[in-house]
Design a protein around this motif. Structure first.
Motif: not given
Length: 218
Positions: A129-133, A145-162
């Motif tokens: 759910n976190l990565f579907f925001q 230096g350090i910048t702030q970046q929105d990573i959602i546009p750079m993720i095409r697909r993501l899956s999680v498994k235990r």
């Protein structure tokens, strides 16, 4: 210019990018495959690696471009280099002409999050759910230096498994050039937004590279 596809696994993951370049330069020399050198005041061997790996990351899809003083068959280059390389670094194939590096767009990464404790039963749902925001801001360290970046546009697909009671796997297809997402930023997002699920240790793997159409890049 010929191109080699190689893997860097096991203890070799602790070799830095600069040291890996030296490993290859010595391997070409030991293999009797002299490299050409750049022109100018400080000539350098004509060898380069696309998308340098971070220290500690393993990969099966690294690309090495090089130029030899004398022509040699791809099979012979592959065999002679593998005989001269160290454990954990292995040439999977050599090609006469590789695709232009500007076409390299996507990277399939796999992260194994390890915990010193039993993780909750709903961990899959929480991280998925976190990565579907619509937006997920994390820090990115760069030359400026350090910048702030929105990573959602750079993720095409993501899956999680235990994997086990103490291990979780995140698999992601994400951009690796213009813009570039470091897969460890996925872990940074978990740590920032779900601190109770911050892992105690992370293993990171590069599985495959693709162009923008998701065709394997070579």
């Amino acid at each position: 210019m010929p191109r080699a596809l190689f893997e860097k696994l096991g203890n070799a993951r602790y070799i830095s990018h600069l040291d890996l370049m030296r490993v290859f330069q010595r391997a070409f020399k030991r293999a009797g495959l002299p490299l050409t050198h750049t022109q100018g005041f400080n000539p350098r061997p004509s060898v380069s690696i696309a998308l340098p790996l971070s220290l500690g990351v393993e990969s099966r899809c690294e690309l090495l471009d090089f130029e030899l003083e004398h022509p040699c068959s791809c099979d012979e280059i592959c065999g002679r280099l593998n005989a001269a390389l160290i454990d954990g670094v292995h040439i999977r194939g050599v090609y006469e002409q590789g695709q232009k590096l500007k076409g390299l767009a996507l990277l399939q990464s796999r992260l194994v999050l390890e915990y010193d404790r039993q993780i909750p039963d709903d961990v899959y749902e929480q991280i998925q759910n976190l990565f579907f925001q619509p937006e997920l801001i994390v820090e990115k360290k760069g030359k400026n230096g350090i910048t702030q970046q929105d990573i959602i546009p750079m993720i095409r697909r993501l899956s999680v498994k235990r994997l086990t009671g103490e291990e979780l796997e995140i698999s992601a297809l994400h951009s690796c050039q213009n813009p570039s997402l470091n897969p460890m930023q996925l872990v940074a997002a978990v740590t920032k937004y779900l601190p109770e699920l911050a892992p105690d240790y992370v293993r990171c793997f590069r599985e495959e590279i693709y162009d923008a159409n998701e065709t394997i890049f070579r």
